[in-house]
Design a protein around this motif. Structure first.
Motif, PDB file in Angstrom:
ATOM      1  N   GLN A   1      -8.113   3.491  -9.598  1.00  0.00           N
ATOM      2  CA  GLN A   1      -7.406   2.142  -9.908  1.00  0.00           C
ATOM      3  C   GLN A   1      -6.200   1.868  -9.600  1.00  0.00           C
ATOM      4  O   GLN A   1      -5.724   0.701  -9.116  1.00  0.00           O
ATOM      5  CB  GLN A   1      -8.078   1.894 -11.349  1.00  0.00           C
ATOM      6  N   ARG A   2      -5.257   2.869  -9.994  1.00  0.00           N
ATOM      7  CA  ARG A   2      -3.695   2.740  -9.747  1.00  0.00           C
ATOM      8  C   ARG A   2      -3.208   2.367  -8.385  1.00  0.00           C
ATOM      9  O   ARG A   2      -2.425   1.702  -8.052  1.00  0.00           O
ATOM     10  CB  ARG A   2      -3.127   3.920 -10.538  1.00  0.00           C
TER      11      ARG A   2
ATOM     12  N   ALA B   1      -8.796  -2.737   0.466  1.00  0.00           N
ATOM     13  CA  ALA B   1      -7.880  -1.530   0.498  1.00  0.00           C
ATOM     14  C   ALA B   1      -8.269  -0.269   0.916  1.00  0.00           C
ATOM     15  O   ALA B   1      -7.275   0.382   1.768  1.00  0.00           O
ATOM     16  CB  ALA B   1      -7.481  -1.492  -0.982  1.00  0.00           C
TER      17      ALA B   1
ATOM     18  N   SER C   1     -11.178  -1.416  -8.354  1.00  0.00           N
ATOM     19  CA  SER C   1     -11.048  -2.246  -9.338  1.00  0.00           C
ATOM     20  C   SER C   1     -11.909  -2.317 -10.640  1.00  0.00           C
ATOM     21  O   SER C   1     -13.196  -1.797 -10.401  1.00  0.00           O
ATOM     22  CB  SER C   1     -10.960  -4.002  -8.661  1.00  0.00           C
TER      23      SER C   1
ATOM     24  N   ILE D   1      -2.071   7.034  -2.062  1.00  0.00           N
ATOM     25  CA  ILE D   1      -3.532   7.030  -1.874  1.00  0.00           C
ATOM     26  C   ILE D   1      -4.061   8.401  -1.519  1.00  0.00           C
ATOM     27  O   ILE D   1      -4.997   8.740  -1.938  1.00  0.00           O
ATOM     28  CB  ILE D   1      -3.752   5.969  -0.796  1.00  0.00           C
TER      29      ILE D   1
ATOM     30  N   GLY E   1      -5.301   1.448  -6.094  1.00  0.00           N
ATOM     31  CA  GLY E   1      -5.992   0.071  -5.580  1.00  0.00           C
ATOM     32  C   GLY E   1      -7.214   0.345  -4.817  1.00  0.00           C
ATOM     33  O   GLY E   1      -7.698  -0.729  -4.327  1.00  0.00           O
TER      34      GLY E   1
ATOM     35  N   MET F   1       0.805  -1.270   0.045  1.00  0.00           N
ATOM     36  CA  MET F   1      -0.047  -0.020   0.118  1.00  0.00           C
ATOM     37  C   MET F   1       0.952   1.180  -0.126  1.00  0.00           C
ATOM     38  O   MET F   1       1.757   1.543   1.119  1.00  0.00           O
ATOM     39  CB  MET F   1      -0.808  -0.076   1.258  1.00  0.00           C
TER      40      MET F   1
ATOM     41  N   ASN G   1     -12.756  -1.298  -3.965  1.00  0.00           N
ATOM     42  CA  ASN G   1     -11.855  -2.341  -3.203  1.00  0.00           C
ATOM     43  C   ASN G   1     -11.917  -2.139  -1.737  1.00  0.00           C
ATOM     44  O   ASN G   1     -11.157  -1.458  -1.282  1.00  0.00           O
ATOM     45  CB  ASN G   1     -10.320  -2.255  -3.873  1.00  0.00           C
TER      46      ASN G   1
END
Lengths: 98, 98
Positions: free
Chosen positions: B64-65, B86, B70, B6, B67, B1, B83
């Motif tokens: 999406q990159r 995540a 999805s 993020i 995480g 992660m 997700n």
């Protein structure tokens, strides 16, 4: 609370690290002579980071602008401490929103 | 992660809004004909946002990159879903760190 601005402030790892250090000043800044209740002196944060004074000053200014830390000036010194209420309000909002 | 990445992804309010919409697809995308279990079609997210297709595509690509969502492709369609694992891991880390 400007959540966009707070998230931007937190996107920098040095700024997050400063917040982590300020969580436990007794452990992280044992050599400070002034009472830690006032907050931690900018110079000590600077020393611990190993970064330049101007870099740390600007990180502290960002954290203060978004309300995550507050400062107390005394003579030539500036002391910083976490604003626990604002940090918790931010976390609550993120937990709720996401 | 990659927590820095993020946080950067979440610093944009449109991207946070997409995550909020995807939390409750039945309420937010009732007009989708494909089963919502697949995820929500990019076109529907696009419609709801009122932004250009390329803007939404790039926001979805960022999410999406890092995480947080999805995708599932079926013929000409791309479907997106949260997700949850995540997102929860990220929130846990923020709650712990800050």
């Amino acid at each position: 609370m400007d959540i966009d601005e707070i998230i931007k402030a937190l996107s920098n790892p040095v700024r997050r690290e400063i917040l982590v250090w300020l969580k436990d000043p007794v452990t992280n800044f044992p050599e400070q002579e002034h009472a830690l209740e006032l907050g931690v002196c900018a110079g000590k944060i600077n020393q611990r980071s190993g970064l330049s004074q101007s870099t740390i000053s600007s990180h502290l200014a960002v954290l203060q602008r978004v309300g995550l830390i507050s400062s107390h000036r005394m003579g030539q010194w500036a002391f910083f401490k976490r604003n626990e209420e604002a940090i918790q309000a931010f976390l609550d909002e993120m937990n709720k929103q996401l």
